[in-house]
Structures are given as C-alpha cells and as structure tokens.
Design a protein around this motif. Structure first.
Motif, PDB file in Angstrom:
ATOM      1  N   VAL A 152      53.784  45.111  20.451  1.00 38.56           N
ATOM      2  CA  VAL A 152      54.478  45.884  21.493  1.00 38.56           C
ATOM      3  C   VAL A 152      53.486  46.752  22.264  1.00 38.56           C
ATOM      4  CG1 VAL A 152      56.242  47.624  21.929  1.00 38.56           C
ATOM      5  CG2 VAL A 152      56.633  45.870  20.181  1.00 38.56           C
ATOM      6  N   PHE A 153      52.531  47.304  21.541  1.00 40.47           N
ATOM      7  CA  PHE A 153      51.489  48.121  22.172  1.00 40.47           C
ATOM      8  C   PHE A 153      50.637  47.257  23.102  1.00 40.47           C
ATOM      9  CE2 PHE A 153      51.338  52.138  19.578  1.00 40.47           C
ATOM     10  CZ  PHE A 153      52.425  51.854  18.773  1.00 40.47           C
ATOM     11  N   ASP A 154      50.436  45.996  22.676  1.00 42.28           N
ATOM     12  CA  ASP A 154      49.628  45.080  23.485  1.00 42.28           C
ATOM     13  C   ASP A 154      50.314  44.773  24.816  1.00 42.28           C
ATOM     14  OD1 ASP A 154      47.797  45.011  21.459  1.00 42.28           O
ATOM     15  OD2 ASP A 154      48.493  43.127  20.604  1.00 42.28           O
ATOM     16  N   ARG A 155      51.637  44.804  24.831  1.00 45.18           N
ATOM     17  CA  ARG A 155      52.368  44.551  26.068  1.00 45.18           C
ATOM     18  C   ARG A 155      51.941  45.560  27.140  1.00 45.18           C
ATOM     19  NH1 ARG A 155      58.659  43.410  27.487  1.00 45.18           N
ATOM     20  NH2 ARG A 155      58.354  43.690  29.719  1.00 45.18           N
ATOM     21  N   ILE A 156      51.817  46.800  26.706  1.00 48.35           N
ATOM     22  CA  ILE A 156      51.426  47.850  27.655  1.00 48.35           C
ATOM     23  C   ILE A 156      50.053  47.546  28.260  1.00 48.35           C
ATOM     24  CG2 ILE A 156      50.774  50.306  27.796  1.00 48.35           C
ATOM     25  CD1 ILE A 156      53.074  50.843  25.831  1.00 48.35           C
ATOM     26  N   LEU A 157      49.144  47.047  27.430  1.00 46.37           N
ATOM     27  CA  LEU A 157      47.820  46.681  27.946  1.00 46.37           C
ATOM     28  C   LEU A 157      47.927  45.508  28.926  1.00 46.37           C
ATOM     29  CD1 LEU A 157      44.749  46.761  28.038  1.00 46.37           C
ATOM     30  CD2 LEU A 157      44.705  45.397  25.940  1.00 46.37           C
ATOM     31  N   ILE A 158      48.662  44.485  28.528  1.00 49.54           N
ATOM     32  CA  ILE A 158      48.786  43.298  29.389  1.00 49.54           C
ATOM     33  C   ILE A 158      49.327  43.696  30.767  1.00 49.54           C
ATOM     34  CG2 ILE A 158      49.973  41.066  29.679  1.00 49.54           C
ATOM     35  CD1 ILE A 158      49.901  40.856  26.546  1.00 49.54           C
ATOM     36  N   GLU A 159      50.282  44.636  30.786  1.00 46.50           N
ATOM     37  CA  GLU A 159      50.881  45.072  32.045  1.00 46.50           C
ATOM     38  C   GLU A 159      49.886  45.813  32.941  1.00 46.50           C
ATOM     39  OE1 GLU A 159      55.513  45.455  30.487  1.00 46.50           O
ATOM     40  OE2 GLU A 159      54.167  47.158  30.314  1.00 46.50           O
ATOM     41  N   GLU A 160      48.794  46.278  32.348  1.00 43.06           N
ATOM     42  CA  GLU A 160      47.781  46.994  33.129  1.00 43.06           C
ATOM     43  C   GLU A 160      46.626  46.104  33.568  1.00 43.06           C
ATOM     44  OE1 GLU A 160      48.058  50.093  34.316  1.00 43.06           O
ATOM     45  OE2 GLU A 160      50.042  50.220  33.387  1.00 43.06           O
ATOM     46  N   LEU A 161      46.664  44.825  33.164  1.00 43.99           N
ATOM     47  CA  LEU A 161      45.528  43.937  33.477  1.00 43.99           C
ATOM     48  C   LEU A 161      45.586  43.395  34.905  1.00 43.99           C
ATOM     49  CD1 LEU A 161      45.109  41.880  30.161  1.00 43.99           C
ATOM     50  CD2 LEU A 161      43.836  43.900  30.914  1.00 43.99           C
ATOM     51  N   GLY A 162      46.702  43.652  35.601  1.00 44.95           N
ATOM     52  CA  GLY A 162      46.839  43.107  36.955  1.00 44.95           C
ATOM     53  C   GLY A 162      47.375  41.688  36.901  1.00 44.95           C
ATOM     54  N   LYS A 163      47.357  41.028  38.019  1.00 49.07           N
ATOM     55  CA  LYS A 163      47.943  39.674  38.059  1.00 49.07           C
ATOM     56  C   LYS A 163      46.960  38.669  37.484  1.00 49.07           C
ATOM     57  CE  LYS A 163      51.395  40.179  41.679  1.00 49.07           C
ATOM     58  NZ  LYS A 163      52.385  40.453  40.608  1.00 49.07           N
ATOM     59  N   LYS A 164      47.069  38.411  36.203  1.00 45.32           N
ATOM     60  CA  LYS A 164      46.169  37.460  35.533  1.00 45.32           C
ATOM     61  C   LYS A 164      47.000  36.448  34.762  1.00 45.32           C
ATOM     62  CE  LYS A 164      42.690  40.156  36.581  1.00 45.32           C
ATOM     63  NZ  LYS A 164      41.640  39.754  37.550  1.00 45.32           N
ATOM     64  N   ASN A 165      46.356  35.327  34.431  1.00 42.28           N
ATOM     65  CA  ASN A 165      46.992  34.398  33.480  1.00 42.28           C
ATOM     66  C   ASN A 165      46.630  34.852  32.070  1.00 42.28           C
ATOM     67  OD1 ASN A 165      47.769  32.827  35.682  1.00 42.28           O
ATOM     68  ND2 ASN A 165      45.892  31.574  35.560  1.00 42.28           N
ATOM     69  N   VAL A 166      47.560  35.526  31.435  1.00 41.76           N
ATOM     70  CA  VAL A 166      47.264  36.026  30.086  1.00 41.76           C
ATOM     71  C   VAL A 166      47.896  35.098  29.058  1.00 41.76           C
ATOM     72  CG1 VAL A 166      47.527  37.910  28.436  1.00 41.76           C
ATOM     73  CG2 VAL A 166      47.107  38.424  30.858  1.00 41.76           C
TER      74      VAL A 166
END
Lengths: 281, 281
Positions: A159-173
């Motif tokens: 769940v914490f990782d979701r917050i990071l992913i949301e800050e990475l910008g428009k990327k293919n994660v």
C-alpha cells in the motif's frame, strides 16, 4: 552468523502458525537443521535456504500460507493509513523524496523484525533521513525513463508502494510479486487487495523466495528485469538476492537486521536508498 | 520448539566471543546444525545438546572459556551489591524467605536471557512474590536436616547464594559447581572468587553441562546427591536436567524463558521456589 538463529526462529514461528502437531514440529525442526547445514556447506544464499525451510512447513502441515491472516491485517492497517500518508506526501516540498521515504518506511510492516513496531511507528520513521540517498541520480534517470520495474517485498508495504508509484509520473510501472506464498511476502492476491492494480501492471516474478532469486524466476520476468529502464528493489530479501547483480538497481529498504546493515554500511534501523556502487563505502 | 533457535543463538554468541575466524564459524554452525538434528532425532536433553555445542566452539577455537570476562564482571558487580542485599535480608521480617528470594533474583545475572537486565534490576525483582512458594515445607525440612546440597547455576549469582547459605543456620552445606566452563555457569574458580569457600564446601559436580546431568556427574557427587537431607537446585538448566528426578528437590529459579515457564506453569519472568509435586499444576 546471525542469519542462522534468525532463520531458525522464523521456521519455528511458521510451524507454530501452521499449527504443526508435535510429530510435524520435530520433523520440521530436524529437516531445518539439515537444510541449514547443507546451506552452510554449499554457501547457498540465505533466501534460497529460507525457501526450502518454508517448503518443509508446507509439506508437513499442508498449510500453504501460514501468514495469511497477518498479511491481511497488515494490508488493512496500511489501507487505513493511506489517506494520511498520501496527504503528507502531497504537501511535502519534495514529493518524490517523501514518497520514496514512505515506501521505505512501509518496510516496518514485517512479521519477523520489529515485532513491536506497529503502524503507529510509521510517522516516527518518516522523520528519519535516508542514511544513503541517491535521489538525484534517481530523479535524473526517471526523467529519461519509461519502463519501471518494481520488485515488491511484504504484504501491507504494498500500500505504501502505491503512494510512490503515484509520484513517478506517467510511466509504465510493472510491480513484480512472489509466485506463491513465502513468509509475509506479497503475492498477486495481496497486491490486488492493496489496490495496486489501479496504478501498475501486476506480475508474478515466478519465484517463491523471500528475495527475488533470478535463477528461480520466470523467463518473462528475467526479460523485464534486463530490459526495464529502471529497476527499483524493495526490502532486505531482494537486496540479499540481487546486490551482486551486474544490472544497475535502486535499492529501497529499511536496514532491519545487523548483518544487512553491516553489509550496506549503515547503522541498524536506518532507511536506505542506494545503488550497488553507493553501498559498503 | 523455541529451544532450537535459542540454542543456535547461544552458540553464535559463544563463537563470536571466542573470536572464531570465518572458517571456524562455518564449521561451528554446520556442526551445530548437525548436532541439533541428531538431538531432535534422539530426543536428547537440551542441556546435553548445549554441552556438545559448546565443545564444538572449544575444539574449533581452542578458547576454553569464552565467557571468562563476563563471568568476572558479574561476580564483581554482585560483590559490590552484597552489603546492600545482606542488609536487606537481615532487616526482613522473614529472613529465610528474603534470602531465598535474593538467591532466586541472582538468576538475573545471565548472559543469554535478560541481556538488558543489569544488577540495577535486582531491587525490582526482590519486590516480586514467588509465583510458586514451598517455604513452609522447606523451613520444616530444614529444621530436621544437617546436610544440604546446593546445585549452583551462573557465576555472579553465586554471590547471591552466599546470602542464602548464611541464613540456613549451622548446616553442612556443599555447593556443587560445574567441572569445566560451560557458558556462564559457575566453576570452582568462580565460586572461590565469589567468597563461597567461607560458607560452604565447594565441589565440582563432575559434569560440564548447563544443567546437572547426573549421567555426566562424578561418583562422589551422585552419592552426595542421593544422601543429602536437602537438595536445593538453582536455575533453569538444573531444573531441565532434574525435574523428572525421583529424589525430592527444591527448585529455586527465575522463569526466564517461555518453554520453562510453560513447563512449570507460571508466567514468564516469575520467581519460583517449588518441589516436583508443586509444578505444572
């Protein structure tokens, strides 16, 4: 040396949670001793030995996921925390740094280490600085990258990782989890329950080891691993499995045990965001 | 089950204190795993397995007494405390009870359990009540007895035992220690450095096990053990080795680990003064 009693402690805990009867307990412990002796003799990786130890518990008890209830509780707790953590990141002067720190702090949701540390401690951890921090290198590479592969660690931490992913910008994660349950590591089910499907492509790495052991991983994962613009590895298990890798990796973790803290060259309990070349200096 | 990781932790600690080099560490740990597997298969007593584990460290490092410095420090600390503890007992309404409690509290001087608990904690422990207490049976038997055999536990704790011996009245007290060093258990040297020679006859039990394992003991000790009017056993190791004995024994200890607390039927951390028939009820 400290890994051996720690692994033994983990297997005793897993056997107890799987409700092994007395005969099974004896067979699990005897088998564990033999596996540890073999692992020491053959200089096997800690995560490989842990995989075999956990298989013992499954074989003897037929309980596939002794940590199911704990993982669910951690995910639930983390989801409750999500709005507050998200707000904190959004209001930070450096949102990317704050999100990285949040993802590293998520590592506190661990069954084995910091057993007393609960989500209440997350706020305290967020006030810590990274002991090693390669933020500028990461920011720069991120600006030139499209495909990001994240190697997940524990359920709840997801769940914490979701917050990071949301800050990475428009990327293919792509968010890679374990194939079948190993300790409290995240599986596809855990990642979905954590809401990760909304922000990343979820895949199984193919392995069921506490760290992403490439030899055990699927062909598809290995291709992604070698081709991704950025690989971000979460947690100590993945660090142990991949710190000698020849491909550049960003390691994001809390140094929760002395052997790993010593190996990285930071004090116990510190947050770390570092590449192979930053480590042990 | 919890004994296995605990024994592994102890052997890692002993190997480190004996400054085992990398090769020796590997051989000690591999050998330890094999010994633990054998012990589990043969249902060997914990104290017997610990003896063999410690032999491994001595064989690999040639360090006979990895805990020499800690034992000396504990004895020194206990001797500093002696006048205050003695005064406390002398001023107690029930001096025998106070002395028994002091001797049980001495068990806090242990390298493995309560690592944070220092002598400062003794005062706190002395305020505890015994969770099981056979004081009146002991007092009555004591009034009819001449020959008392005390089975020693750790170095340092020995000084606390002196206070108890001084409250037993004019008796022939034999104080039995371990033959050669095993962990932080008291040897003749430790007992002498603790001033026990002035109040008791010091003997070696003949064994070098963390508990008094009769099969390993000398003929002389076994005779004393069967003929003494009273046998008073200190600590968890002796309890583990002797709780099934057919001869009546008074066990005096602090329940410092969960398996022993469960076996006795008291909460973790409690002081216990009990006979075989009082236990597990």
């Amino acid at each position: 040396m400290d890994c051996i009693p720690c692994m033994m402690r983990q297997i005793v805990d897993a056997a107890r949670r799987a409700k092994a009867d007395e005969g099974a307990q004896r067979r699990i412990l005897t088998g564990a001793c033999e596996l540890l002796a073999r692992g020491l003799n053959n200089e096997e990786m800690t995560v490989a030995v842990c995989r075999d130890l956990n298989r013992l518990v499954v074989e003897e008890t037929s309980v596939e996921e002794p940590y199911r209830d704990i993982k669910e509780r951690h995910i639930k707790e983390a989801l409750t925390l999500y709005p507050r953590l998200k707000e904190r990141v959004v209001n930070s002067p450096d949102r990317l740094l704050a999100a990285l720190k949040t993802a590293a702090a998520g590592n506190v949701l661990d069954i084995f280490i910091d057993v007393e540390a609960r989500v209440q401690d997350v706020e305290g951890i967020l006030k810590q600085e990274f002991a090693l921090c390669c933020l500028e290198e990461f920011r720069q590479q991120l600006s030139q990258s499209t495909d990001i592969l994240i190697l997940a660690d524990n359920a709840g931490e997801t769940v914490f990782d979701r917050i990071l992913i949301e800050e990475l910008g428009k990327k293919n994660v792509v968010y890679a989890v374990k194939d079948s349950p190993i300790a409290n590591d995240a599986t596809l089910r855990d990642a979905r329950e954590s809401g990760l499907e909304e922000v990343a492509t979820l895949i199984s790495a193919g392995c069921s080891t506490a760290g992403t052991l490439l030899a055990d991983c699927s062909e598809e994962f290995r291709r992604l691993f070698s081709e991704a613009d950025i690989v971000l590895s979460k947690g100590m298990g993945n660090y142990e499995a991949l710190s000698e890798s020849s491909r550049p990796i960003f390691f994001l973790l809390k140094a929760k045990c002395q052997p790993v803290a010593d190996d990285i060259g930071v004090p116990l309990g510190k947050l770390v965001f570092a590449r192979q070349e930053d480590i042990g200096k």
